[in-house]
Design a protein around this motif. Structure first.
Motif, mmCIF file in Angstrom:
data_model
loop_
_atom_site.group_PDB
_atom_site.id
_atom_site.type_symbol
_atom_site.label_atom_id
_atom_site.label_comp_id
_atom_site.label_asym_id
_atom_site.label_seq_id
_atom_site.Cartn_x
_atom_site.Cartn_y
_atom_site.Cartn_z
ATOM 1 N N GLY A 186 0.810 -1.211 0.000
ATOM 2 C CA GLY A 186 0.000 0.000 0.000
ATOM 3 C C GLY A 186 0.843 1.259 0.000
ATOM 4 O O GLY A 186 0.569 2.201 0.745
ATOM 5 N N VAL A 187 1.880 1.292 -0.831
ATOM 6 C CA VAL A 187 2.780 2.451 -0.871
ATOM 7 C C VAL A 187 2.210 3.484 -1.846
ATOM 8 O O VAL A 187 1.884 3.162 -2.990
ATOM 9 N N TYR A 188 2.107 4.717 -1.375
ATOM 10 C CA TYR A 188 1.545 5.801 -2.180
ATOM 11 C C TYR A 188 2.394 7.056 -2.014
ATOM 12 O O TYR A 188 3.072 7.243 -0.989
ATOM 13 N N VAL A 189 2.316 7.918 -3.009
ATOM 14 C CA VAL A 189 2.933 9.234 -2.909
ATOM 15 C C VAL A 189 1.968 10.252 -3.510
ATOM 16 O O VAL A 189 1.396 10.024 -4.583
ATOM 17 N N GLY A 190 1.772 11.356 -2.806
ATOM 18 C CA GLY A 190 0.867 12.402 -3.269
ATOM 19 C C GLY A 190 1.303 13.751 -2.750
ATOM 20 O O GLY A 190 2.285 13.867 -2.003
ATOM 21 N N LEU A 191 0.572 14.763 -3.114
ATOM 22 C CA LEU A 191 0.889 16.124 -2.693
ATOM 23 C C LEU A 191 0.142 16.412 -1.390
ATOM 24 O O LEU A 191 -1.084 16.234 -1.310
ATOM 25 N N GLN A 192 0.888 16.818 -0.359
ATOM 26 C CA GLN A 192 0.238 17.141 0.910
ATOM 27 C C GLN A 192 -0.729 18.303 0.727
ATOM 28 O O GLN A 192 -0.433 19.300 0.073
ATOM 29 N N ALA A 203 9.649 23.385 -13.060
ATOM 30 C CA ALA A 203 10.134 24.707 -12.657
ATOM 31 C C ALA A 203 9.007 25.633 -12.216
ATOM 32 O O ALA A 203 9.247 26.815 -11.949
ATOM 33 N N ASP A 204 7.786 25.130 -12.134
ATOM 34 C CA ASP A 204 6.646 25.948 -11.716
ATOM 35 C C ASP A 204 6.894 26.529 -10.323
ATOM 36 O O ASP A 204 7.081 25.775 -9.365
ATOM 37 N N PRO A 205 6.909 27.854 -10.172
ATOM 38 C CA PRO A 205 7.169 28.423 -8.847
ATOM 39 C C PRO A 205 6.115 28.050 -7.811
ATOM 40 O O PRO A 205 6.374 28.134 -6.606
ATOM 41 N N MET A 206 4.941 27.607 -8.245
ATOM 42 C CA MET A 206 3.908 27.200 -7.297
ATOM 43 C C MET A 206 4.259 25.897 -6.582
ATOM 44 O O MET A 206 3.632 25.542 -5.586
ATOM 45 N N LEU A 207 5.259 25.164 -7.091
ATOM 46 C CA LEU A 207 5.700 23.945 -6.413
ATOM 47 C C LEU A 207 6.740 24.211 -5.334
ATOM 48 O O LEU A 207 6.998 23.340 -4.490
ATOM 49 N N VAL A 208 7.338 25.381 -5.359
ATOM 50 C CA VAL A 208 8.401 25.690 -4.393
ATOM 51 C C VAL A 208 7.842 25.626 -2.972
ATOM 52 O O VAL A 208 6.839 26.263 -2.648
ATOM 53 N N GLY A 209 8.487 24.838 -2.140
ATOM 54 C CA GLY A 209 8.070 24.718 -0.751
ATOM 55 C C GLY A 209 6.951 23.735 -0.502
ATOM 56 O O GLY A 209 6.623 23.451 0.654
ATOM 57 N N ARG A 210 6.335 23.193 -1.571
ATOM 58 C CA ARG A 210 5.279 22.202 -1.370
ATOM 59 C C ARG A 210 5.880 20.887 -0.877
ATOM 60 O O ARG A 210 7.043 20.585 -1.117
ATOM 61 N N ARG A 211 5.040 20.093 -0.227
ATOM 62 C CA ARG A 211 5.520 18.864 0.401
ATOM 63 C C ARG A 211 4.800 17.645 -0.158
ATOM 64 O O ARG A 211 3.612 17.700 -0.484
ATOM 65 N N LEU A 212 5.544 16.568 -0.226
ATOM 66 C CA LEU A 212 4.978 15.281 -0.587
ATOM 67 C C LEU A 212 4.511 14.541 0.667
ATOM 68 O O LEU A 212 5.112 14.661 1.743
ATOM 69 N N ALA A 213 3.456 13.761 0.487
ATOM 70 C CA ALA A 213 3.022 12.820 1.517
ATOM 71 C C ALA A 213 3.333 11.415 1.005
ATOM 72 O O ALA A 213 2.771 10.974 0.004
#
Length: 443
Positions: A100-106, A150-160
């Motif tokens: 049950g391994v998953y990766v997504g955007l927090q 390179a989308d600046p909206m991804l800067v600082g976002r976290r993965l779950a």
């Protein structure tokens, strides 16, 4: 006529390729480490910061995780359209099965942004069993929310990153001082990783478990900088969930100057030593295996490494028995091994910051400070590094010989601090003291 036939055939080849009639070889993806955290020991041996009570999550450290799910929150330094996860059982004593391994955007807290949670496989299968002492890297998983890395909206976002431990894990390989809040299900609640809500993850921890690296696809010119060291690289006394350790500060400056040419990953361990302890395998202690012992796993094995910034040594001297000569010899050995294994690597030595008059008696004395100063002279003059970063100069109060007063109060737990670890302001000074041009080249 021959020329016309050649042009016709060439045109057909291009046309067929365009319409999928002929398989055109594509270059292999360029993988780099986008996030890392040193696997340093079996839970609960380590130095976490602001750790919640974990007796409900892990009632028995020897049994470890028990039929429960983890949702680890991590911040990649760069983004790619595909990712791979590295799970480690380096300090386990029995095989651990992950499914049950998953990766997504927090989204926020333990919640995953709706529609971003992606299943991860291992050799095409949804589960994997990792032997004691081993690790495993997943298959590539597409991250459809990364339309433009390179989308600046991804800067600082976290993965779950979520996974389920089937059965009992036994002693858990972990990184104690995450300084980031992650989330846990209760024991015996089964696989919950596909749940995008926060309901299945009522417990929290400020540590990371089993996960020790994330790789991302990147342009071929992208390279990795490893910040290698002890608690002052790990970020003790910085701000929980704020990403204000000195490697974070430096990374933001580097990206502002060069874009995403480099990914900065943090391989610090609180309490780590360069040459000790010699018996870690049989007697784990909070600082993890020595820099010499962990070099392969934490630096050499990572894809894309081209630069190492190394700050370490104070814990060897505080332990009492290490001489400056022995620690200097250990440093030479680390540098030699890095150059042998990573051709062309550039290694920057950082001077060790002060701990004089710390309330922690092991670090407080004039004898430790004298060793520190002698070792800093070695760093500045040995000629084994490609450059020197003088963290001591920017954090030292020359009147008292201590860490500067404004850098002492702890930014997470409060109080006056320990006169060893800089706070948010101190780490900002350190991160801003690094010459970006020296590391990344002059424009």
């Amino acid at each position: 006529m021959a020329r016309r036939i050649s042009q016709f055939v060439t045109g057909c080849l291009f046309a067929c390729a365009a319409f999928g009639g002929i398989a055109v070889a594509q270059p292999a993806p360029h993988w780099i480490a986008a996030w890392a955290a040193s696997a340093h020991g079996p839970y609960a041996v380590g130095n976490p910061t602001a750790q919640p009570e974990l007796k409900f999550a892990f009632p028995d450290a020897a049994r470890g995780a028990s039929d429960q799910s983890f949702r680890l929150i991590v911040r990649p330094d760069v983004w790619g359209k595909q990712a791979r996860l590295r799970l480690s059982n380096a300090f386990g004593t029995k095989p651990v099965t992950f499914d049950g391994v998953y990766v997504g955007l927090q989204n926020s807290g333990a919640a995953v942004l709706a529609g971003t949670n992606r299943a991860v496989t291992f050799a095409g299968k949804p589960s994997v069993t990792v032997a004691p002492g081993a690790d495993v890297v997943s298959d590539p998983v597409a991250l459809p929310f990364v339309r433009n890395p390179a989308d600046p909206m991804l800067v600082g976002r976290r993965l779950a990153v979520s996974f389920h431990v089937a059965g009992e894990s036994g002693p858990m390989t972990w990184h104690a001082k995450a300084l980031t809040t992650s989330y846990l299900s209760m024991p015996g609640t089964g696989a919950r990783s596909s749940d995008e809500s926060e309901l299945s993850f009522p417990l929290s921890s400020t540590s990371w478990y089993f996960l020790d690296a994330i790789y991302m696809t990147a342009p071929p010119h992208t390279r990795v900088i490893v910040a290698f060291g002890d608690s002052i690289t790990d970020g003790t006394a910085s701000t929980l969930n704020a990403d204000d350790r000195w490697p974070d500060v430096f990374a933001r400056r580097l990206h502002a100057a060069t874009g995403n040419r480099y990914s900065v990953v943090n391989e610090g361990i609180g309490g780590n030593q360069i040459i000790g302890p010699a018996d870690y395998a049989s007697n784990p202690f909070a600082g993890g295996p020595s820099a010499l012992d962990r070099l392969q796993r934490d630096v050499i094995s990572l894809p894309g490494v081209s630069v190492v910034i190394w700050l370490e040594g104070i814990n060897d001297f505080a332990a009492g028995s290490a001489s400056v000569q022995a620690v200097s010899d250990g440093a030479r050995d680390v540098v030699r091994r890095l150059r042998a294994k990573i051709p062309g690597v550039r290694i920057y030595g950082a001077t060790v910051t002060a701990s004089l008059n710390s309330p922690n008696a092991a670090y407080a004395g004039a004898d430790v400070d004298a060793k520190r100063k002698e070792y800093n002279h070695f760093i500045r003059t040995a000629g084994i590094f490609d450059g020197v970063i003088d963290f001591d100069a920017v954090t030292l109060d020359t009147r008292t010989g201590e860490l500067r007063a404004e850098y002492q109060p702890n930014s997470t737990t409060g109080g006056p601090g320990d006169k060893i670890h800089p706070n948010r302001a101190g780490y900002a000074a350190m991160g801003n003291a690094i010459d970006v041009g020296m590391i990344a080249g002059r424009p």
